[in-house]
Write a protein that holds these residues in place. Structure first.
Motif, mmCIF file in Angstrom:
data_model
loop_
_atom_site.group_PDB
_atom_site.id
_atom_site.type_symbol
_atom_site.label_atom_id
_atom_site.label_comp_id
_atom_site.label_asym_id
_atom_site.label_seq_id
_atom_site.Cartn_x
_atom_site.Cartn_y
_atom_site.Cartn_z
ATOM 1 N N PRO A 83 0.825 -1.216 0.000
ATOM 2 C CA PRO A 83 0.000 0.000 0.000
ATOM 3 C C PRO A 83 0.857 1.264 0.000
ATOM 4 N N VAL A 84 0.397 2.270 -0.750
ATOM 5 C CA VAL A 84 1.120 3.548 -0.820
ATOM 6 C C VAL A 84 0.674 4.415 0.348
ATOM 7 N N GLN A 85 1.633 4.887 1.125
ATOM 8 C CA GLN A 85 1.323 5.761 2.264
ATOM 9 C C GLN A 85 1.216 7.225 1.839
ATOM 10 N N SER A 86 2.168 7.651 1.014
ATOM 11 C CA SER A 86 2.192 9.062 0.627
ATOM 12 C C SER A 86 3.063 9.253 -0.611
ATOM 13 N N ILE A 87 2.781 10.342 -1.329
ATOM 14 C CA ILE A 87 3.626 10.780 -2.435
ATOM 15 C C ILE A 87 4.568 11.844 -1.883
ATOM 16 N N GLU A 88 5.864 11.639 -2.073
ATOM 17 C CA GLU A 88 6.862 12.542 -1.500
ATOM 18 C C GLU A 88 7.337 13.594 -2.500
ATOM 19 N N PHE A 140 7.746 7.917 -3.540
ATOM 20 C CA PHE A 140 6.626 7.622 -2.642
ATOM 21 C C PHE A 140 7.052 6.704 -1.506
ATOM 22 N N LYS A 141 6.266 6.751 -0.450
ATOM 23 C CA LYS A 141 6.455 5.835 0.676
ATOM 24 C C LYS A 141 5.385 4.748 0.605
ATOM 25 N N ALA A 142 5.800 3.521 0.883
ATOM 26 C CA ALA A 142 4.865 2.400 0.839
ATOM 27 C C ALA A 142 5.038 1.548 2.084
ATOM 28 N N GLY A 143 4.022 0.727 2.355
ATOM 29 C CA GLY A 143 4.055 -0.155 3.516
ATOM 30 C C GLY A 143 2.833 0.058 4.397
ATOM 31 N N PHE A 144 2.607 -0.885 5.288
ATOM 32 C CA PHE A 144 1.455 -0.795 6.184
ATOM 33 C C PHE A 144 1.690 0.177 7.341
ATOM 34 N N GLY A 145 2.950 0.441 7.673
ATOM 35 C CA GLY A 145 3.277 1.336 8.764
ATOM 36 C C GLY A 145 4.713 1.143 9.200
ATOM 37 N N SER A 146 5.133 1.915 10.188
ATOM 38 C CA SER A 146 6.534 1.876 10.624
ATOM 39 C C SER A 146 6.797 0.837 11.706
ATOM 40 N N SER A 147 5.735 0.293 12.296
ATOM 41 C CA SER A 147 5.882 -0.723 13.340
ATOM 42 C C SER A 147 5.460 -2.077 12.807
ATOM 43 N N GLU A 148 6.145 -3.129 13.273
ATOM 44 C CA GLU A 148 5.779 -4.469 12.812
ATOM 45 C C GLU A 148 4.337 -4.813 13.159
#
Length: 199
Positions: A83-88, A140-148
């Protein structure tokens, strides 16, 4: 599919499952094999994670650059890592082959964990681009979040199942029979979490 160059510029800051979690699964209470277990965690993650892994998704927050010749016939740029978190940032080479930047707020980002695309807002158009493979670049930043714990538990469980299986079965052949490379439980969870079609 549009021509594109996809590069991860900033990897996740930590593994999606911890060494201690996996050692608990393995019932390993010593440090002698940490140097074996940690690469197994990395290998299992790479087997699953975007862009070429079987799930096709990013797990923990990471930064990517997508370079392409330009939007498709619907004026969309599809982003293959989700998933895309944000466009940088959005940059492009104009008709004179000079690099320029676009205003991020002029574009809509649509998608979920299976698909994502960028499209101009009403009354905004993509600029004229120079004819080159990297004419337009989206950071862009992707991933579900910064914590496991932001990553769905089913995905984390797949990693743990695969690591446990590889640790227990050190080779492709076990006692004269061909061992299953991926355990059935992990295959079932992979089927539930595999990325859907995008285009």
């Amino acid at each position: 599919m549009q021509d594109e160059i996809l590069t991860r510029t900033v990897p996740p800051s930590k593994p999606v499952v911890t060494l201690s979690d996996v050692k608990l699964d393995l019932r390993v209470d010593h440090d002698f094999e940490d140097t074996l277990i940690q690469p197994l965690i990395q290998a299992a993650t790479e087997y699953l994670e975007a862009p070429s892994g079987v799930l096709g998704k990013a797990f923990l927050t990471q930064t990517w650059k997508l370079s392409t010749r330009g939007p498709d016939s619907d004026c969309r740029i599809y982003i293959p890592v989700t998933p895309v978190q944000s466009i940088e940032a959005i940059s492009y080479f104009d008709s004179d082959n000079v690099e320029q930047t676009l205003t991020i707020s002029d574009f809509h980002l649509y998608g979920d964990e299976n698909w994502a695309y960028l499209i101009p807002k009403d009354d905004i158009e993509w600029p004229e681009l120079f004819d080159r493979l990297d004419a337009l670049t989206i950071t862009f930043k992707a991933g579900f979040g910064s914590s496991e714990t932001d990553v769905p538990e089913t995905i984390r469980q797949i990693v743990r199942l695969i690591v446990t299986h590889w640790y227990t079965n050190r080779s492709a052949v076990n006692l004269g029979t061909i061992a299953t490379e991926i355990p059935m439980a992990a295959e079932s969870l992979i089927s539930l979490n595999r990325k859907g079609w995008v285009y």
